[in-house]
Design an enzyme around this catalytic site. Structure first.
Site, short mmCIF file in Angstrom:
data_model
loop_
_atom_site.label_atom_id
_atom_site.label_comp_id
_atom_site.label_asym_id
_atom_site.label_seq_id
_atom_site.Cartn_x
_atom_site.Cartn_y
_atom_site.Cartn_z
N SER A 127 0.82 -1.21 0.00
CA SER A 127 0.00 0.00 0.00
C SER A 127 0.85 1.26 0.00
O SER A 127 1.97 1.28 0.54
CB SER A 127 -0.87 -0.02 1.27
OG SER A 127 -1.40 1.27 1.52
N GLU A 129 0.32 3.49 1.89
CA GLU A 129 0.48 3.82 3.32
C GLU A 129 1.85 3.37 3.84
O GLU A 129 2.27 3.79 4.92
CB GLU A 129 -0.64 3.19 4.14
CG GLU A 129 -1.99 3.88 3.98
CD GLU A 129 -1.99 5.32 4.49
OE1 GLU A 129 -1.44 5.57 5.57
OE2 GLU A 129 -2.53 6.20 3.80
N TYR A 151 -1.48 0.00 10.29
CA TYR A 151 -1.78 -0.63 9.00
C TYR A 151 -0.56 -0.51 8.07
O TYR A 151 -0.10 -1.48 7.47
CB TYR A 151 -3.01 0.04 8.38
CG TYR A 151 -3.26 -0.35 6.94
CD1 TYR A 151 -3.98 -1.50 6.62
CD2 TYR A 151 -2.75 0.42 5.88
CE1 TYR A 151 -4.18 -1.87 5.29
CE2 TYR A 151 -2.95 0.06 4.56
CZ TYR A 151 -3.67 -1.08 4.27
OH TYR A 151 -3.87 -1.44 2.96
P1 NDP Z 1 -11.46 -5.24 1.06
O1 NDP Z 1 -11.54 -4.65 2.43
O2 NDP Z 1 -12.56 -5.01 0.09
O3 NDP Z 1 -11.29 -6.84 1.19
C1 NDP Z 1 -10.49 -7.39 2.19
C2 NDP Z 1 -10.61 -8.89 2.10
O4 NDP Z 1 -9.79 -9.47 3.13
C3 NDP Z 1 -12.02 -9.44 2.31
O5 NDP Z 1 -12.23 -10.50 1.41
C4 NDP Z 1 -11.97 -9.96 3.74
O6 NDP Z 1 -12.84 -11.05 4.00
C5 NDP Z 1 -10.54 -10.45 3.81
N1 NDP Z 1 -10.08 -10.59 5.17
C6 NDP Z 1 -9.96 -9.61 6.11
N2 NDP Z 1 -9.51 -10.14 7.26
C7 NDP Z 1 -9.34 -11.46 7.05
C8 NDP Z 1 -8.91 -12.55 7.86
N3 NDP Z 1 -8.55 -12.35 9.10
N4 NDP Z 1 -8.88 -13.79 7.31
C9 NDP Z 1 -9.23 -13.99 6.03
N5 NDP Z 1 -9.66 -13.00 5.22
C10 NDP Z 1 -9.71 -11.76 5.73
O7 NDP Z 1 -10.06 -4.78 0.45
P2 NDP Z 1 -9.67 -4.41 -1.06
O8 NDP Z 1 -10.19 -5.46 -1.95
O9 NDP Z 1 -10.00 -2.99 -1.32
O10 NDP Z 1 -8.08 -4.48 -0.98
C11 NDP Z 1 -7.39 -5.69 -1.26
C12 NDP Z 1 -6.00 -5.61 -0.66
O11 NDP Z 1 -5.30 -4.49 -1.21
C13 NDP Z 1 -5.95 -5.40 0.86
O12 NDP Z 1 -4.86 -6.12 1.35
C14 NDP Z 1 -5.71 -3.91 1.03
O13 NDP Z 1 -5.03 -3.65 2.24
C15 NDP Z 1 -4.82 -3.64 -0.18
N6 NDP Z 1 -4.91 -2.28 -0.69
C16 NDP Z 1 -6.10 -1.80 -1.12
C17 NDP Z 1 -6.19 -0.52 -1.65
C18 NDP Z 1 -7.49 0.05 -2.12
O14 NDP Z 1 -7.53 1.26 -2.40
N7 NDP Z 1 -8.54 -0.75 -2.29
C19 NDP Z 1 -4.99 0.33 -1.77
C20 NDP Z 1 -3.79 -0.27 -1.22
C21 NDP Z 1 -3.76 -1.54 -0.72
P3 NDP Z 1 -14.31 -10.90 4.65
O15 NDP Z 1 -15.21 -10.68 3.47
O16 NDP Z 1 -14.51 -12.18 5.33
O17 NDP Z 1 -14.24 -9.70 5.56
P1 GDR Z 2 -7.49 5.41 3.03
O1 GDR Z 2 -9.00 5.46 2.52
O2 GDR Z 2 -7.38 5.69 4.48
O3 GDR Z 2 -6.69 6.26 2.11
O4 GDR Z 2 -7.14 3.86 2.84
P2 GDR Z 2 -10.29 6.20 3.09
O5 GDR Z 2 -11.27 6.18 1.98
O6 GDR Z 2 -10.70 5.67 4.41
O7 GDR Z 2 -9.76 7.71 3.33
C1 GDR Z 2 -9.36 8.53 2.24
C2 GDR Z 2 -9.19 9.95 2.71
O8 GDR Z 2 -10.47 10.52 2.99
C3 GDR Z 2 -10.38 11.28 4.18
N1 GDR Z 2 -11.72 11.37 4.78
C4 GDR Z 2 -12.48 10.34 5.21
N2 GDR Z 2 -12.25 9.01 5.22
C5 GDR Z 2 -13.24 8.19 5.69
N3 GDR Z 2 -13.05 6.86 5.68
N4 GDR Z 2 -14.43 8.70 6.17
C6 GDR Z 2 -14.70 10.05 6.18
O9 GDR Z 2 -15.76 10.49 6.59
C7 GDR Z 2 -13.68 10.90 5.66
N5 GDR Z 2 -13.60 12.25 5.50
C8 GDR Z 2 -12.41 12.52 4.96
C9 GDR Z 2 -9.38 10.50 5.04
O10 GDR Z 2 -8.85 11.35 6.03
C10 GDR Z 2 -8.37 10.10 3.99
O11 GDR Z 2 -7.44 11.16 3.81
C11 GDR Z 2 -7.42 3.18 1.62
C12 GDR Z 2 -7.60 1.69 1.96
O12 GDR Z 2 -8.07 1.02 0.82
C13 GDR Z 2 -6.30 1.07 2.42
O13 GDR Z 2 -6.47 -0.35 2.52
C14 GDR Z 2 -5.22 1.37 1.37
O14 GDR Z 2 -3.99 0.84 1.76
C15 GDR Z 2 -5.09 2.87 1.14
O15 GDR Z 2 -6.35 3.37 0.71
C16 GDR Z 2 -4.07 3.19 0.06
#
Ligand code: NDP
Ligand code: GDR
Length: 322
Positions: A127, A129, A151
């Site tokens: 990520s 992050e 995270y």
């Molecule tokens: P989601 O939150 O949509 O999906 C997360 C998945 O992980 C779900 O299928 C969830 O299963 C599973 N999971 C969580 N905890 C466990 C556990 N303890 N055991 C088994 N399965 C588990 O995430 P995204 O699809 O958006 O992201 C995919 C990956 O990419 C993640 O690792 C995220 O951190 C990373 N990522 C995502 C970004 C984004 O913008 N989307 C950006 C950067 C990184 P369940 O349905 O059972 O909860």
């Molecule tokens: P992020 O996503 O923390 O970047 O993580 P999120 O959508 O939670 O926040 C994005 C930005 O929006 C600002 N923000 C708020 N965020 C949330 N959730 N709720 C609010 O009401 C709100 N108002 C403003 C936050 O401060 C932040 O700056 C996502 C996840 O998919 C991670 O798993 C992944 O690693 C990173 O993106 C890259």
């Protein structure tokens, strides 16, 4: 026929990846929590009818033995490790469970692959992050890491594991350093889906206020299906490596809100209120990715611009209500 194992198959990225791999003729297996199989109509809903074509395996990321048995049974050619506790939490109470799921889970998977299927190609979802508090934008694969949340720390520690398993044990293991990517399958707790879902409710007269945190926060938002394409490309290359996947453009939360409400013919200023509960401090230097490496080496290209992503999400949320 290639066999793939996807962890996190019920999530946003997992569901798109399953779709992509099935379309390419893969035999697709998914690791899911037992509770998800028992409540499939809700927990596996993002997969829709694709569920029929996938072999699901109940297993816990936190349980080394169950992961080892699963890997030894499935013997995948490619393993996509997407499962994680994915919400960026700053909460002390959650630190231990996030480290266990995100870091130990990745370790157990890598260790099992090394023992049981050392030729399996492995992808890890890292990520932006991991960069955390940075000195300069945009960031690329050479930018120093400085995570600021548990995270981010869990993802960075896992990334180091991936590199070690690649360098020390010769595993074909890659990390994708993924910036925010969105879609109609995004979970409602993330800001983009929170905005599009509530904008649709307001349009339909079901609500009148959207509470948000920091409207000035900047993010590099892309389109989830594009990122999943890049993830797949990483495992098809001749050599394992790590790549940033990003749009390279920053937008503020306020711009996202404006775009979503304007798409519905509404002025967001009449409906949005700032709630300190959702407030996170903005970064001095925003996270913005430089995806030149994956563009040049793997030919990856994003297909959908910011406004089109917002419009697709809003239209989807409106369709759910109508
Ligand atoms: P989601 O939150 O949509 O999906 C997360 C998945 O992980 C779900 O299928 C969830 O299963 C599973 N999971 C969580 N905890 C466990 C556990 N303890 N055991 C088994 N399965 C588990 O995430 P995204 O699809 O958006 O992201 C995919 C990956 O990419 C993640 O690792 C995220 O951190 C990373 N990522 C995502 C970004 C984004 O913008 N989307 C950006 C950067 C990184 P369940 O349905 O059972 O909860
Ligand atoms: P992020 O996503 O923390 O970047 O993580 P999120 O959508 O939670 O926040 C994005 C930005 O929006 C600002 N923000 C708020 N965020 C949330 N959730 N709720 C609010 O009401 C709100 N108002 C403003 C936050 O401060 C932040 O700056 C996502 C996840 O998919 C991670 O798993 C992944 O690693 C990173 O993106 C890259």
């Amino acid at each position: 026929m290639k066999r793939a194992l996807i962890t996190g198959i019920s999530g946003q990225d997992g569901s798109y990846l399953a779709e992509l791999l099935l379309a390419k003729g893969y035999d697709v297996h998914g690791l899911v929590r037992r509770a998800s199989i028992e409540d499939a109509s809700r927990q596996l809903a993002k997969l829709g009818p694709l569920q029929e074509q996938i072999t699901f395996h109940p297993a816990a990321l936190e349980n080394e033995l169950s992961l080892y048995k699963l890997i030894a049974k499935v013997k995948p050619d490619e393993c996509y490790h997407l499962a994680a506790s994915s919400f960026v939490s700053y909460s002390f109470e959650e630190e231990s469970s996030i480290l266990t799921t995100n870091f130990s889970g990745t370790h157990f998977l890598l260790a099992s692959l090394k023992e049981a299927v050392p030729d399996c190609r492995f992808f890890f979802a890292g990520s932006s992050e991991m960069f955390g508090t940075v000195d300069a934008a945009p960031q690329n694969e050479a930018t120093p890491f400085n995570p600021r949340s548990i995270y981010g720390i869990s993802k960075l520690a896992s990334h180091h594991l991936v590199r070690n398993y690649r360098n020390q044990y010769g595993l074909f293991a890659c990390t994708g350093i993924l910036y925010n990517h969105e879609s109609p399958r995004r979970d409602f707790k993330f800001v983009t889906r929170k905005i599009t879902a509530q904008a649709a409710r307001i349009k339909m007269g079901l609500d009148d206020t959207l509470y948000l945190g920091n409207l000035d926060a900047l993010r590099d938002w892309g389109y989830a299906p594009d990122y999943v394409q890049g993830i797949w490309q990483m495992l098809q290359h001749d050599v394992p490596d790590d790549y940033v996947i990003a749009s390279g453009v920053n937008h503020s939360v306020q711009e996202f809100v404006n775009c979503a409400f304007s798409h519905l013919g509404l002025d967001y200023r009449a409906y949005v209120k700032v709630d300190p509960r959702f407030y996170r401090p903005a970064e001095e230097v925003p996270l913005r990715g430089d995806a030149s490496k994956i563009r040049q080496i793997l030919g990856w290209q994003p297909t959908k611009p910011f406004e089109a992503i917002v419009a697709e999400m809003v239209d989807h949320d409106l369709s759910l209500l109508t």
